[in-house]
Design a protein around this motif. Structure first.
Motif, mmCIF file in Angstrom:
data_model
loop_
_atom_site.group_PDB
_atom_site.id
_atom_site.type_symbol
_atom_site.label_atom_id
_atom_site.label_comp_id
_atom_site.label_asym_id
_atom_site.label_seq_id
_atom_site.Cartn_x
_atom_site.Cartn_y
_atom_site.Cartn_z
ATOM 1 N N VAL A 64 -46.060 34.190 -6.827
ATOM 2 C CA VAL A 64 -45.820 33.255 -7.589
ATOM 3 C C VAL A 64 -45.534 32.450 -8.994
ATOM 4 O O VAL A 64 -43.767 31.854 -9.070
ATOM 5 C CB VAL A 64 -46.745 31.395 -6.856
ATOM 6 C CG1 VAL A 64 -46.037 30.396 -7.314
ATOM 7 C CG2 VAL A 64 -46.473 31.761 -5.071
ATOM 8 N N HIS A 65 -46.111 32.607 -10.192
ATOM 9 C CA HIS A 65 -45.694 31.775 -11.257
ATOM 10 C C HIS A 65 -44.870 32.599 -12.169
ATOM 11 O O HIS A 65 -43.657 32.439 -12.340
ATOM 12 C CB HIS A 65 -47.415 32.389 -11.758
ATOM 13 C CG HIS A 65 -47.667 32.276 -13.191
ATOM 14 N ND1 HIS A 65 -46.615 33.330 -14.676
ATOM 15 C CD2 HIS A 65 -47.800 31.997 -14.293
ATOM 16 C CE1 HIS A 65 -46.915 32.643 -15.582
ATOM 17 N NE2 HIS A 65 -47.652 31.201 -15.490
ATOM 18 N N ASP A 66 -45.015 34.267 -11.378
ATOM 19 C CA ASP A 66 -44.045 35.392 -11.340
ATOM 20 C C ASP A 66 -42.802 35.288 -11.198
ATOM 21 O O ASP A 66 -41.823 35.249 -11.857
ATOM 22 C CB ASP A 66 -44.121 36.711 -11.478
ATOM 23 C CG ASP A 66 -45.713 37.435 -12.238
ATOM 24 O OD1 ASP A 66 -45.810 36.471 -13.762
ATOM 25 O OD2 ASP A 66 -45.559 38.829 -11.906
ATOM 26 N N LYS A 67 -42.680 34.977 -10.089
ATOM 27 C CA LYS A 67 -41.282 34.951 -9.395
ATOM 28 C C LYS A 67 -40.831 32.776 -10.138
ATOM 29 O O LYS A 67 -39.170 33.047 -9.752
ATOM 30 C CB LYS A 67 -41.453 34.794 -7.527
ATOM 31 C CG LYS A 67 -40.103 34.228 -7.123
ATOM 32 C CD LYS A 67 -39.677 34.910 -6.139
ATOM 33 C CE LYS A 67 -38.852 36.286 -5.511
ATOM 34 N NZ LYS A 67 -39.092 36.364 -4.800
ATOM 35 N N VAL A 68 -41.990 31.834 -10.564
ATOM 36 C CA VAL A 68 -40.853 31.093 -10.327
ATOM 37 C C VAL A 68 -40.136 30.815 -11.946
ATOM 38 O O VAL A 68 -39.641 30.412 -11.820
ATOM 39 C CB VAL A 68 -42.213 29.465 -10.073
ATOM 40 C CG1 VAL A 68 -41.162 28.124 -10.618
ATOM 41 C CG2 VAL A 68 -42.297 29.605 -8.510
ATOM 42 N N PHE A 69 -41.072 31.990 -12.372
ATOM 43 C CA PHE A 69 -40.308 31.836 -13.956
ATOM 44 C C PHE A 69 -39.309 32.360 -13.984
ATOM 45 O O PHE A 69 -38.157 32.577 -14.417
ATOM 46 C CB PHE A 69 -41.803 32.339 -15.117
ATOM 47 C CG PHE A 69 -41.335 32.385 -16.373
ATOM 48 C CD1 PHE A 69 -41.585 31.961 -16.524
ATOM 49 C CD2 PHE A 69 -41.148 33.472 -17.389
ATOM 50 C CE1 PHE A 69 -40.311 31.452 -18.285
ATOM 51 C CE2 PHE A 69 -40.574 33.670 -17.754
ATOM 52 C CZ PHE A 69 -40.803 32.296 -19.021
ATOM 53 N N GLU A 70 -39.601 33.598 -13.127
ATOM 54 C CA GLU A 70 -38.197 34.550 -13.056
ATOM 55 C C GLU A 70 -36.895 33.760 -12.979
ATOM 56 O O GLU A 70 -35.844 34.325 -13.353
ATOM 57 C CB GLU A 70 -38.566 35.692 -12.892
ATOM 58 C CG GLU A 70 -37.343 36.701 -11.697
ATOM 59 C CD GLU A 70 -37.375 37.691 -11.386
ATOM 60 O OE1 GLU A 70 -36.955 38.268 -10.024
ATOM 61 O OE2 GLU A 70 -38.467 38.024 -10.989
ATOM 62 N N LYS A 71 -37.046 32.544 -11.773
ATOM 63 C CA LYS A 71 -35.621 32.297 -11.183
ATOM 64 C C LYS A 71 -35.605 30.791 -11.390
ATOM 65 O O LYS A 71 -34.384 30.545 -11.669
ATOM 66 C CB LYS A 71 -35.870 31.861 -9.416
ATOM 67 C CG LYS A 71 -36.088 32.469 -8.865
ATOM 68 C CD LYS A 71 -36.293 32.906 -7.343
ATOM 69 C CE LYS A 71 -35.042 32.710 -6.768
ATOM 70 N NZ LYS A 71 -35.014 32.569 -5.277
ATOM 71 N N LEU A 72 -36.227 30.456 -12.324
ATOM 72 C CA LEU A 72 -35.868 28.683 -12.544
ATOM 73 C C LEU A 72 -36.624 28.543 -13.946
ATOM 74 O O LEU A 72 -36.300 27.665 -14.828
ATOM 75 C CB LEU A 72 -37.653 27.848 -11.769
ATOM 76 C CG LEU A 72 -36.559 27.970 -10.374
ATOM 77 C CD1 LEU A 72 -37.475 27.060 -9.809
ATOM 78 C CD2 LEU A 72 -34.896 27.659 -9.527
ATOM 79 N N GLY A 73 -37.612 29.437 -14.614
ATOM 80 C CA GLY A 73 -37.785 29.335 -16.055
ATOM 81 C C GLY A 73 -38.978 28.310 -15.970
ATOM 82 O O GLY A 73 -39.421 27.720 -17.621
ATOM 83 N N GLU A 74 -39.702 28.282 -15.260
ATOM 84 C CA GLU A 74 -41.122 26.831 -14.942
ATOM 85 C C GLU A 74 -42.088 27.949 -14.786
ATOM 86 O O GLU A 74 -42.182 28.738 -14.532
ATOM 87 C CB GLU A 74 -40.534 26.517 -13.478
ATOM 88 C CG GLU A 74 -40.546 24.926 -14.486
ATOM 89 C CD GLU A 74 -40.265 23.785 -13.619
ATOM 90 O OE1 GLU A 74 -40.718 22.927 -13.572
ATOM 91 O OE2 GLU A 74 -38.604 23.276 -13.193
ATOM 92 N N THR A 75 -43.302 26.966 -15.761
ATOM 93 C CA THR A 75 -44.275 28.105 -14.953
ATOM 94 C C THR A 75 -45.499 26.901 -14.786
ATOM 95 O O THR A 75 -45.062 25.779 -15.502
ATOM 96 C CB THR A 75 -45.500 28.641 -16.684
ATOM 97 O OG1 THR A 75 -45.340 27.144 -17.964
ATOM 98 C CG2 THR A 75 -44.507 29.928 -17.133
ATOM 99 N N PRO A 76 -46.436 26.963 -14.545
ATOM 100 C CA PRO A 76 -47.280 25.768 -14.135
ATOM 101 C C PRO A 76 -47.812 25.267 -15.521
ATOM 102 O O PRO A 76 -48.148 26.134 -16.252
ATOM 103 C CB PRO A 76 -48.853 26.156 -13.797
ATOM 104 C CG PRO A 76 -47.904 27.810 -13.046
ATOM 105 C CD PRO A 76 -47.189 27.819 -14.217
ATOM 106 N N TRP A 77 -47.864 23.582 -15.258
ATOM 107 C CA TRP A 77 -48.510 22.741 -15.733
ATOM 108 C C TRP A 77 -50.175 22.820 -16.378
ATOM 109 O O TRP A 77 -50.391 22.686 -17.501
ATOM 110 C CB TRP A 77 -48.040 21.004 -15.371
ATOM 111 C CG TRP A 77 -46.579 21.050 -15.269
ATOM 112 C CD1 TRP A 77 -45.593 21.249 -15.838
ATOM 113 C CD2 TRP A 77 -46.215 19.758 -15.504
ATOM 114 N NE1 TRP A 77 -44.913 21.157 -15.640
ATOM 115 C CE2 TRP A 77 -44.821 19.277 -15.556
ATOM 116 C CE3 TRP A 77 -46.955 18.086 -15.665
ATOM 117 C CZ2 TRP A 77 -44.175 18.220 -15.325
ATOM 118 C CZ3 TRP A 77 -45.795 17.553 -14.905
ATOM 119 C CH2 TRP A 77 -44.548 17.216 -15.480
ATOM 120 N N HIS A 78 -50.587 23.457 -15.133
ATOM 121 C CA HIS A 78 -52.196 23.223 -14.972
ATOM 122 C C HIS A 78 -52.163 24.254 -13.544
ATOM 123 O O HIS A 78 -51.531 24.466 -12.681
ATOM 124 C CB HIS A 78 -52.813 21.625 -15.058
ATOM 125 C CG HIS A 78 -53.954 22.295 -14.290
ATOM 126 N ND1 HIS A 78 -54.882 22.483 -15.089
ATOM 127 C CD2 HIS A 78 -54.901 22.295 -13.548
ATOM 128 C CE1 HIS A 78 -56.693 22.685 -14.917
ATOM 129 N NE2 HIS A 78 -56.459 22.369 -13.715
#
Length: 125
Positions: A64-78
């Protein structure tokens, strides 16, 4: 749709990316709880899923961490729970992902704590 304050996408885009990534890593029983209408909600959506091993819990969270960053450029806040991978939480602000080991999900019954929330279940592809 609510626009993310830090990126050019909606909260729904974030929800969809998280669900897609969890499904890609074979998460079981993916559920999205819509908390927007609830008075004391800490975010807009909870996404809950589980896996049968701590190794898979970690792999789902990493995926999830990798795909969200790849697709949306976001990382978790925490994030938390990576130490033992019994319950990993990824907090994206408006959306919080909970990845449980199956026994932990059965024990904590998170969905029951938010029983008033609108609930959507996703079938595994």
């Amino acid at each position: 749709m609510v626009k993310s304050p830090i990126a050019n996408h909606t909260t729904r885009d974030l929800v969809n990316a998280i669900i897609e990534a969890a499904d890609d890593k074979k998460a079981d029983s993916i559920v999205c709880l819509d908390l927007k209408e609830l008075e004391n909600a800490v975010c807009q959506y909870f996404i809950v899923c589980n896996a049968n091993s701590t190794t898979q819990v970690g792999a789902i969270a990493d995926g999830v961490h990798d795909k969200v960053f790849e697709k949306l450029g976001e990382t978790p806040w925490h994030s938390e729970g990576y130490e033992n991978c019994l319950w990993v939480l990824l907090d994206y602000g408006d959306v919080v992902l909970h990845v449980f080991q199956t026994e932990q999900r059965d024990f904590y019954k998170l969905e029951e704590l938010w029983a008033d929330a609108k609930r959507v279940s996703y079938e595994q592809n």
